[in-house]
Scaffold this active site. Structure first.
Site, PDB file in Angstrom:
ATOM      1  N   LYS A  52       0.845  -1.210   0.000  1.00  0.00           N
ATOM      2  CA  LYS A  52       0.000   0.000   0.000  1.00  0.00           C
ATOM      3  C   LYS A  52       0.879   1.259   0.000  1.00  0.00           C
ATOM      4  O   LYS A  52       0.617   2.211  -0.738  1.00  0.00           O
ATOM      5  CB  LYS A  52      -0.946  -0.021   1.211  1.00  0.00           C
ATOM      6  CG  LYS A  52      -2.037  -1.079   1.062  1.00  0.00           C
ATOM      7  CD  LYS A  52      -2.776  -1.384   2.360  1.00  0.00           C
ATOM      8  CE  LYS A  52      -3.709  -2.584   2.181  1.00  0.00           C
ATOM      9  NZ  LYS A  52      -4.331  -3.035   3.447  1.00  0.00           N
ATOM     10  N   GLN A  96      -4.120  -1.792   9.708  1.00  0.00           N
ATOM     11  CA  GLN A  96      -4.010  -3.115   9.089  1.00  0.00           C
ATOM     12  C   GLN A  96      -4.534  -4.185  10.046  1.00  0.00           C
ATOM     13  O   GLN A  96      -4.110  -4.263  11.194  1.00  0.00           O
ATOM     14  CB  GLN A  96      -2.546  -3.386   8.704  1.00  0.00           C
ATOM     15  CG  GLN A  96      -2.342  -4.664   7.912  1.00  0.00           C
ATOM     16  CD  GLN A  96      -3.037  -4.654   6.547  1.00  0.00           C
ATOM     17  OE1 GLN A  96      -2.970  -3.682   5.803  1.00  0.00           O
ATOM     18  NE2 GLN A  96      -3.712  -5.749   6.222  1.00  0.00           N
ATOM     19  N   ASP A 119     -10.645   2.718   4.383  1.00  0.00           N
ATOM     20  CA  ASP A 119     -10.879   1.277   4.221  1.00  0.00           C
ATOM     21  C   ASP A 119     -12.378   0.983   4.185  1.00  0.00           C
ATOM     22  O   ASP A 119     -12.792  -0.131   3.858  1.00  0.00           O
ATOM     23  CB  ASP A 119     -10.226   0.491   5.373  1.00  0.00           C
ATOM     24  CG  ASP A 119      -8.992  -0.287   4.911  1.00  0.00           C
ATOM     25  OD1 ASP A 119      -8.868  -0.544   3.697  1.00  0.00           O
ATOM     26  OD2 ASP A 119      -8.171  -0.641   5.777  1.00  0.00           O
TER      27      ASP A 119
END
Ligand code: NAD
Length: 292
Positions: A52, A96, A119
């Protein structure tokens, strides 16, 4: 059979994003800035976050990677999130997953300010998605919709079987595939670990979206000829023929299923790359909505 090629589609979408960033900057906007939090040193999480961050560089975004120890308390982690919420330079925040056992992912996700929830996991983002309102869509389901759109696959009236009911993939996927739009307009069945006779459902599916986390679980006898197969699973299995001793496979038995399918995503180089596109598009949107 046609391969749904994550390299091709993500390459195309990344070019569009780069172009949009250039235009945004020409209008006086700042570079989108993504902050990623990595707790502990799970090798898979390290790889995902690393990719990412690398994509941020490639697309002309700024990025900040916050590495925190595995024994950090939930309160201390939430304090870090709040600091990023209040940092005007940051447009998007991702934490994450998975987090260490002693930390509730819900509490941490709930702490992210919804306007930086790139997200798309926050209850407000998910609620807006459920109601069909503009929002940050969860990155993986968003990426899958982008892929279907790219290949102009008309899912109207199809029977879509989603296997898996997680908050980040399976459940939002059922909502997006049943929404009034295209891709969407499908009749959706959600299957999960307590579903009886899974095969009965999958055999009637025009499109199967597998998000289970079990290597090669969907076998050829479970698939109707001509079905579209979207394989979300990422599973590492032993493979002594590889230098590393292992390789990645999906939730679908690709070698057997591919020949009878109409379209299929490979693993790797399928949905994983599209997830990054979803995340990057959300981050650019966050920067624009914040109007920096
Ligand atoms: P999860 O463990 O949260 O959910 C798995 C789901 O599978 C559960 O809802 C469960 O009910 C269902 N399930 C388990 N066993 C089953 C069975 N025997 N029959 C039917 N359903 C069953 O996982 P997740 O976070 O949704 O991820 C699923 C997979 O997708 C994992 O392999 C993960 O690594 C991968 N993943 C990939 C991406 C990507 O970008 N490609 C993104 C997220 C997750």
């Amino acid at each position: 059979m046609q391969l749904l090629d994550g390299v091709l589609v993500s390459g195309h979408i990344k070019e569009q994003i780069k172009q949009e960033v250039t235009e945004w900057q020409a209008e006086g906007g700042k570079k989108p800035h993504l902050a990623a939090i990595l707790v502990g040193n799970n090798p898979a999480s390290e790889a995902y976050v690393g990719s990412k961050v690398k994509h941020c560089e490639e697309l002309g975004f700024d990025s900040t990677l916050l590495r925190l120890p595995a024994d950090i308390s939930e309160a201390a982690l939430i304090a870090e999130v709040e600091q990023l919420n209040n940092d005007d330079a940051i447009d998007g925040i991702l934490v994450q997953l998975p987090l260490p056992e002693h930390i509730s992912p819900d509490s941490v996700i709930n702490a992210i300010t919804p306007d930086k929830d790139v997200d798309g996991f926050h209850p407000i983002s998910q609620g807006r998605m459920l109601l069909g309102q503009p929002t940050f869509l969860p990155a993986t389901p968003y990426g899958i919709m982008l892929m279907l759109e790219y290949y102009k696959i008309d899912t109207t009236g199809m029977h879509c079987v989603v296997i898996g009911r997680s908050n980040i993939v399976g459940t939002p996927m059922t909502i997006l595939m049943s929404r009034n739009g295209n891709p969407g307009n499908a009749t959706v069945t959600m299957c999960h670990s307590r579903t009886k006779n899974l095969k009965e459902h999958t055999l009637s599916a025009d499109i199967i979206i597998a998000a289970i986390g079990r290597p090669k679980y969907v076998t050829v006898d479970m698939v109707k000829p001509g079905a579209i197969i979207i394989d979300v699973g990422i599973n590492r299995i032993d493979d002594p023929t590889k230098k590393s001793g292992s390789r990645l496979v999906g939730d679908v038995d690709f070698d057997d299923v591919a020949p009878i399918s109409s379209y299929i995503t490979p693993v790797p180089k399928g949905v994983g790359l599209m997830t990054i596109c979803g995340l990057m598009k959300n981050t650019l949107l966050a920067a624009k909505l914040r109007g920096r």
